[in-house]
Write an enzyme that holds these catalytic residues in place. Sequence first.
Site, PDB file in Angstrom:
ATOM      1  N   LEU A   1       0.816  -1.214   0.000  1.00 38.99           N
ATOM      2  CA  LEU A   1       0.000   0.000   0.000  1.00 38.99           C
ATOM      3  C   LEU A   1       0.851   1.266   0.000  1.00 38.99           C
ATOM      4  CD1 LEU A   1      -3.182   0.781   2.002  1.00 38.99           C
ATOM      5  CD2 LEU A   1      -1.191   2.250   2.380  1.00 38.99           C
TER       6      LEU A   1
ATOM      7  N   ASP B   1       0.181   8.808   1.532  1.00 41.97           N
ATOM      8  CA  ASP B   1       0.578  10.211   1.380  1.00 41.97           C
ATOM      9  C   ASP B   1       1.929  10.414   0.698  1.00 41.97           C
ATOM     10  OD1 ASP B   1      -1.531  10.155   3.146  1.00 41.97           O
ATOM     11  OD2 ASP B   1      -0.508  11.204   4.763  1.00 41.97           O
TER      12      ASP B   1
END
Length: 481
Positions: free
Chosen positions: A40, A43
Amino acid sequence: MTEREQELIRLAEEEVEKNKDIVERDPYRLRYHLMPPVGLLNDPNGFIQWNGTYHLFYQWMPFKTGHGAKFWGHYSSEDLVNWKHDPIALAPSEWFEKNGCYSGSAVEHDGKMILFYTGNVKDTDGNRKTYQCMAVSIDGVTFDKKGPVVELPEGYTAHFRDPKVWKKDSEWYMVVGAQSEDMTGKVALLKSSDLTEWQHLGAIAGSGMNGLGDFGYMWECPDLFELDGVDVLVASPQGLKAEGMKYQNVYQAGYFIGKLDYGKASFEHGDFVELDRGFEFYAPQTTLDEKGRRLMVGWMGVPEQNEDKHPTISHKWIHALTLPRELHWVDGKLLQVPVEELANLRKTALVTVNHMQLSNEKEEVFFEEKSAAFEMILSFKKDVASFELEMNNTVRLTYDASVSVFSLYRKSFVTGEWETRRCSLQTLTELRAYVDTSSVEVFLNGGEEVFTARIFPDGPDAAGVTMSGVGTVSEMKVWEI
């Protein structure tokens, strides 16, 4: 680098290698966007041009497609187009970050690159502690952790994270996303003369401040910068309720225009405006490059918004970053324009049309070769009353001048039904779309409005573009990229 950090990095690298084949076999793997090699991504972090090279770090969980104890992944580029995947920058190895090296930023000082990030710590009962930490690099590749430089100030919960640092005159300043003890979102301002000793100046913006009413329980990923004579505060508030066409995602990302009084540590500002009207955009970060441009990259995702339903999960990866955008403040509007270097992505010119009269009959935009990755620019005359563009049987872009509304529809990757995001738009003069195998970024009227979304066409047979409407397209250009 400690033995624990070396071990974590080794395990992450093994995870990349072990899953390389299944990740790369995914037909939804993007062609020209930044993605995680496995696991994953969220930001963008530490965006900086340092010694002529752009560096863009990212939150990374290599061991699963869910959230957890984040690493900092690292890309670098000479031209914002061709990116190299560099060695892992930070791993959550030390006591002050053992549950994650959370988001932060980068600055240059005395020829060194200095990272600031949040060290996340949880005890066995799930109670959180938070530290703002520093790491220093002399080569832009390896980082020497200096540990915490800011502990939690009074008045906040442990949700105190995502430091963004900049220099003003001879002083350094830091904004941090925060939650005050009354459970409302805030942006805290801190000050330092040496980057290691920081003074908390107080909250400068947040829910219940500066004329805002109830405006969320947590503000993440703040960024504050001067742009064309105004100060811009970017933040990602959590807890806003949908309001008409606004705030349709689980969490939002947007900006306030105002003026920061450094002496009084106060920020007077106007209304909150969303940066992107699409389905997937969050936690953007900006940097000032050596050309004097204010550049921005966002996360092409939203926390807790059907993340477990993305079809790429079966291939062991999830999420991507947006293309870099240059920001301008013009006539009271914040414009986002794809950086000029992206023209270097263009390969083959697929379509060039100088005049097209739209009709209500759908016309196929003929590509000699169907492409899953292309850039399209449409310029319109002022007579456009309606417009519809459908791509890959998965995305529809529509404009209705009678109600001044532009809409992006996509087929939901959860239900397969059409879902939509909208914005008010007085006139449609230009549409610029970057389509990748599983994403679209749409820029309207020179960046006046932007829509970003992940899209998942049914397969190569779905490739194709049709247009209809009432009015005139004065120019259309399409390139394979």
